[in-house]
Scaffold this active site. Sequence first.
Site, PDB file in Angstrom:
ATOM      1  CG  PHE A  30      25.568  49.144  44.448  1.00  0.00           C
ATOM      2  CD1 PHE A  30      25.611  48.233  45.493  1.00  0.00           C
ATOM      3  CD2 PHE A  30      26.697  49.314  43.670  1.00  0.00           C
ATOM      4  CE1 PHE A  30      26.754  47.496  45.762  1.00  0.00           C
ATOM      5  CE2 PHE A  30      27.857  48.575  43.932  1.00  0.00           C
ATOM      6  CZ  PHE A  30      27.874  47.672  44.974  1.00  0.00           C
ATOM      7  CG  PHE A  59      28.545  37.363  41.314  1.00  0.00           C
ATOM      8  CD1 PHE A  59      28.182  38.255  40.313  1.00  0.00           C
ATOM      9  CD2 PHE A  59      28.380  36.012  41.079  1.00  0.00           C
ATOM     10  CE1 PHE A  59      27.658  37.810  39.106  1.00  0.00           C
ATOM     11  CE2 PHE A  59      27.849  35.549  39.873  1.00  0.00           C
ATOM     12  CZ  PHE A  59      27.486  36.456  38.881  1.00  0.00           C
ATOM     13  N   GLY A  93      34.824  53.397  40.669  1.00  0.00           N
ATOM     14  CA  GLY A  93      36.168  53.043  40.225  1.00  0.00           C
ATOM     15  C   GLY A  93      36.409  51.571  40.447  1.00  0.00           C
ATOM     16  CB  CYS A 122      35.108  45.041  38.738  1.00  0.00           C
ATOM     17  SG  CYS A 122      36.321  43.901  39.430  1.00  0.00           S
TER      18      CYS A 122
HETATM   19  P1  NAD Z   1      44.682  40.371  39.960  1.00  0.00           P
HETATM   20  O1  NAD Z   1      45.426  41.179  38.975  1.00  0.00           O
HETATM   21  O2  NAD Z   1      44.637  40.796  41.380  1.00  0.00           O
HETATM   22  O3  NAD Z   1      45.309  38.880  39.973  1.00  0.00           O
HETATM   23  C1  NAD Z   1      45.582  38.136  38.836  1.00  0.00           C
HETATM   24  C2  NAD Z   1      46.823  37.260  39.127  1.00  0.00           C
HETATM   25  O4  NAD Z   1      46.987  36.307  38.062  1.00  0.00           O
HETATM   26  C3  NAD Z   1      48.119  38.043  39.196  1.00  0.00           C
HETATM   27  O5  NAD Z   1      48.752  37.797  40.448  1.00  0.00           O
HETATM   28  C4  NAD Z   1      48.952  37.494  38.027  1.00  0.00           C
HETATM   29  O6  NAD Z   1      50.342  37.439  38.296  1.00  0.00           O
HETATM   30  C5  NAD Z   1      48.379  36.098  37.869  1.00  0.00           C
HETATM   31  N1  NAD Z   1      48.560  35.471  36.556  1.00  0.00           N
HETATM   32  C6  NAD Z   1      48.360  35.985  35.319  1.00  0.00           C
HETATM   33  N2  NAD Z   1      48.618  35.064  34.370  1.00  0.00           N
HETATM   34  C7  NAD Z   1      48.972  33.923  35.009  1.00  0.00           C
HETATM   35  C8  NAD Z   1      49.343  32.606  34.571  1.00  0.00           C
HETATM   36  N3  NAD Z   1      49.395  32.265  33.286  1.00  0.00           N
HETATM   37  N4  NAD Z   1      49.675  31.701  35.511  1.00  0.00           N
HETATM   38  C9  NAD Z   1      49.646  32.010  36.819  1.00  0.00           C
HETATM   39  N5  NAD Z   1      49.289  33.236  37.285  1.00  0.00           N
HETATM   40  C10 NAD Z   1      48.949  34.174  36.406  1.00  0.00           C
HETATM   41  O7  NAD Z   1      43.230  40.188  39.365  1.00  0.00           O
HETATM   42  P2  NAD Z   1      41.835  40.036  40.182  1.00  0.00           P
HETATM   43  O8  NAD Z   1      41.402  41.345  40.680  1.00  0.00           O
HETATM   44  O9  NAD Z   1      41.961  38.884  41.130  1.00  0.00           O
HETATM   45  O10 NAD Z   1      40.851  39.640  38.981  1.00  0.00           O
HETATM   46  C11 NAD Z   1      40.920  38.394  38.353  1.00  0.00           C
HETATM   47  C12 NAD Z   1      39.659  38.218  37.499  1.00  0.00           C
HETATM   48  O11 NAD Z   1      38.519  38.132  38.347  1.00  0.00           O
HETATM   49  C13 NAD Z   1      39.377  39.372  36.538  1.00  0.00           C
HETATM   50  O12 NAD Z   1      38.798  38.838  35.384  1.00  0.00           O
HETATM   51  C14 NAD Z   1      38.365  40.200  37.295  1.00  0.00           C
HETATM   52  O13 NAD Z   1      37.529  40.946  36.436  1.00  0.00           O
HETATM   53  C15 NAD Z   1      37.565  39.135  37.998  1.00  0.00           C
HETATM   54  N6  NAD Z   1      36.914  39.585  39.236  1.00  0.00           N
HETATM   55  C16 NAD Z   1      37.583  40.402  40.098  1.00  0.00           C
HETATM   56  C17 NAD Z   1      36.974  40.788  41.293  1.00  0.00           C
HETATM   57  C18 NAD Z   1      37.672  41.708  42.257  1.00  0.00           C
HETATM   58  O14 NAD Z   1      37.024  42.153  43.183  1.00  0.00           O
HETATM   59  N7  NAD Z   1      38.941  42.026  42.082  1.00  0.00           N
HETATM   60  C19 NAD Z   1      35.695  40.290  41.615  1.00  0.00           C
HETATM   61  C20 NAD Z   1      35.055  39.432  40.720  1.00  0.00           C
HETATM   62  C21 NAD Z   1      35.682  39.078  39.519  1.00  0.00           C
HETATM   63  C1  UGA Z   2      32.075  45.002  42.210  1.00  0.00           C
HETATM   64  C2  UGA Z   2      30.772  44.228  42.447  1.00  0.00           C
HETATM   65  O1  UGA Z   2      30.075  44.818  43.546  1.00  0.00           O
HETATM   66  C3  UGA Z   2      31.057  42.756  42.752  1.00  0.00           C
HETATM   67  O2  UGA Z   2      29.834  42.039  42.887  1.00  0.00           O
HETATM   68  C4  UGA Z   2      31.862  42.182  41.606  1.00  0.00           C
HETATM   69  O3  UGA Z   2      32.234  40.831  41.875  1.00  0.00           O
HETATM   70  C5  UGA Z   2      33.115  42.993  41.390  1.00  0.00           C
HETATM   71  O4  UGA Z   2      32.772  44.377  41.141  1.00  0.00           O
HETATM   72  C6  UGA Z   2      33.876  42.483  40.209  1.00  0.00           C
HETATM   73  O5  UGA Z   2      33.304  42.057  39.233  1.00  0.00           O
HETATM   74  O6  UGA Z   2      35.100  42.444  40.286  1.00  0.00           O
HETATM   75  P1  UGA Z   2      33.989  46.036  43.741  1.00  0.00           P
HETATM   76  O7  UGA Z   2      34.505  46.625  42.470  1.00  0.00           O
HETATM   77  O8  UGA Z   2      34.922  45.347  44.665  1.00  0.00           O
HETATM   78  O9  UGA Z   2      32.828  44.967  43.402  1.00  0.00           O
HETATM   79  O10 UGA Z   2      33.324  47.216  44.578  1.00  0.00           O
HETATM   80  P2  UGA Z   2      31.858  47.841  44.772  1.00  0.00           P
HETATM   81  O11 UGA Z   2      31.547  47.812  46.203  1.00  0.00           O
HETATM   82  O12 UGA Z   2      30.877  47.261  43.837  1.00  0.00           O
HETATM   83  O13 UGA Z   2      32.138  49.355  44.355  1.00  0.00           O
HETATM   84  C7  UGA Z   2      32.498  49.712  43.029  1.00  0.00           C
HETATM   85  C8  UGA Z   2      32.631  51.221  42.914  1.00  0.00           C
HETATM   86  O14 UGA Z   2      31.347  51.843  42.975  1.00  0.00           O
HETATM   87  C9  UGA Z   2      33.457  51.867  44.014  1.00  0.00           C
HETATM   88  O15 UGA Z   2      34.246  52.903  43.481  1.00  0.00           O
HETATM   89  C10 UGA Z   2      32.421  52.429  44.958  1.00  0.00           C
HETATM   90  O16 UGA Z   2      32.883  53.505  45.716  1.00  0.00           O
HETATM   91  C11 UGA Z   2      31.336  52.830  43.990  1.00  0.00           C
HETATM   92  N1  UGA Z   2      29.996  52.882  44.607  1.00  0.00           N
HETATM   93  C12 UGA Z   2      29.384  51.741  44.999  1.00  0.00           C
HETATM   94  C13 UGA Z   2      29.376  54.114  44.754  1.00  0.00           C
HETATM   95  O17 UGA Z   2      29.915  55.179  44.398  1.00  0.00           O
HETATM   96  N2  UGA Z   2      28.115  54.151  45.305  1.00  0.00           N
HETATM   97  C14 UGA Z   2      27.475  53.022  45.705  1.00  0.00           C
HETATM   98  O18 UGA Z   2      26.331  53.134  46.191  1.00  0.00           O
HETATM   99  C15 UGA Z   2      28.120  51.799  45.558  1.00  0.00           C
END
Ligand code: NAD
Ligand code: UGA
Length: 430
Positions: free
Chosen positions: A248, A148, A256, A259
Amino acid sequence: MIGSGYVGLVSGACFADFGHVVTCVDNDEARIGDLEAGRMPIYEPGLQELVASNRAEGRLAFTKDLAAAVKNAEVVFIAVGTPTLEGSREADLHYVYAAAEEIAAAITSFTVVVNKSTVPVGTGDEVEKIIRARRPDAEFAVVSNPEFLREGAAIYDFKHPDRIIVGTDDPQAHVVMHEAYRPLYLNAAPFLFTARRTAELIKYAANAFLATKVAFINEIADICEKAGADVQDVARGMGLDNRIGRKFLNAGPGFGGSCFPKDTLALVHTARTLGAPTGIVEAVETGNRERKRRMAGKVLEACGGSVAGKTIAMLGLSFKQNTDDVRDAAAIDIARGLLAEGADLRVYDPQSMEKARPLIPGATFCPNAYDCAQGASALAIVTEWDAFRALDLERLKEALAEPVIVDLRNIYSPAEMRRRGFRYTSVGRP
Ligand code: NAD
Ligand code: UGA
C-alpha cells in the site's frame, strides 16, 4: 446471504465451497435472474466457476424471496450496500435497516444475524432494536463480522484471510460463527472474538489506515516530483523497515473504489458525532478527493497546457485492476476533467466499459488499447491492468499522433520509454 453483490456473492459462494448450504438473496430481480442463468453480475476472477460448481453440488441457490431463505437458516448475513448518504459524509444505512426488518419478520427459531456490511459503530445495536421491536418473541443474536476482502482478489482473500473478526458476547452465536468459519480455523486463520462495537470500529480503522498509507505515499510522490527524487525507491526504502512494510505504498492517481473513499468519510462523520474529531482521516479523505480531480492536469501539462480540440486516449476505467467496479474511480474524475477541457476523449478498459459508459457521456469507447490510441496527442494509463504492462510499444507509437504517455500507475520505466522515443511522465519519478 442478504445482498448478492461483490461481498454477498463472493462470501456466499465461498461458504458454499466450505460445505455449507447457502442461499444468496437479492431484491434486484434482474440480478437473481442473471445468477440463475449462470451469468455473473460482476467481474471477479474465478467467481463464475466457483458459483457453477457449488450450484451443481446443490449447496448454492439464488432467490429474491428473503423470507423463504431466512426461515430455515441458522445464520443470516447482511451484505447490502452502505454508500454515502447523498450530500453528506454519513453512511446510508437504510438498506441494512430494511434488511433487518425483513429478517425479523421471517425468523422462526434461534438465528444468528450477522452484519457483514461495513457499518458505523452502534449499527448492530440498532439492528438488534429493530428485530426486537418487530418480533419480541424471536430468539436471535446480532453479530458484527466485518469483511476484509479486496475486489479483484476476493475469493483468495475470503479463503486466506489475515484474520476473522467476530463481535459478539452471545455464547451461542460464538459457537455458530466458529462453525461457519471452521474450515479456516483448521487452516489456522486467526480469529479475534471481541465486543460488537469494537468489531465495527476495527473495520473502519483498518480501511482508514490503509487509505492513509496510500495518501501518504502520494504526498511523498508530489515532493519527489519537485525534488527530482524517485518515489518507488523511497517506498522501497521505507518498506524495508518491517515496522512500515512495502504494501500500500504504490503512488498513483489517488485511491478509489466503493470502500476507502466512503469509509474514510463515514469515519470522519462518526468521529465528529461522537465529539472525537479525526484530523488525520479527514486530511486523507479531502486530499485524496482533490488529488483525483487534479490528475487530469497532468495530461494537460504533457500536452503543453491544453487539450482543447485534441484527441486524448485513456487506458483503464476501473478503480484498480481485475475488477469492473468504477465506483469513485480516479479514471472517472480524470475523464470528466479532460472532457470539460474540450478533449476528444477515447477510452478502453478490459472489463468496466459497460459500467463506465453512463458516467462519461461524450467519451468514445474503443475495442482495444491500440484502437484507443489511434490519432491521439497523448495516452494516459490510469489503471494497472496486466494487459497494459506489456503493450506493443512500437505499435502504440505508430497509432499515436504524438508519442506522449502519461503513466499514472508507474508501470513503465522512464529510461526505457525515453530510449524508445516517448515523451513520458509518471508519478513521483524524474
Ligand atoms: P453491492 O452494491 O455490490 O451489493 C449489494 C447488494 O445488496 C445489491 O445487489 C443490492 O441489490 C442488494 N440489496 C440491497 N438491499 C437488499 C435487501 N433488502 N434485500 C436483498 N438484497 C438487497 O455492495 P458490495 O460492494 O458487495 O458491499 C456490500 C457491503 O460490504 C458494503 O457495506 C461495503 O462497504 C462492504 N464491503 C465491500 C467490499 C468490496 O470489496 N466491495 C469489501 C469489504 C466490505
Ligand atoms: C479495500 C481493502 O483493501 C479491503 O481490505 C477492504 O475489505 C475493502 O477495501 C472494503 O472495505 O471494501 P478494495 O477497495 O477492493 O479493498 O481495493 P484496494 O486494493 O484496497 O485498493 C483501493 C484503492 O487504493 C484503489 O484505487 C487502488 O488503486 C489504490 N491503491 C492501493 C493505491 O493507489 N496504491 C496502493 O499501494 C494500494
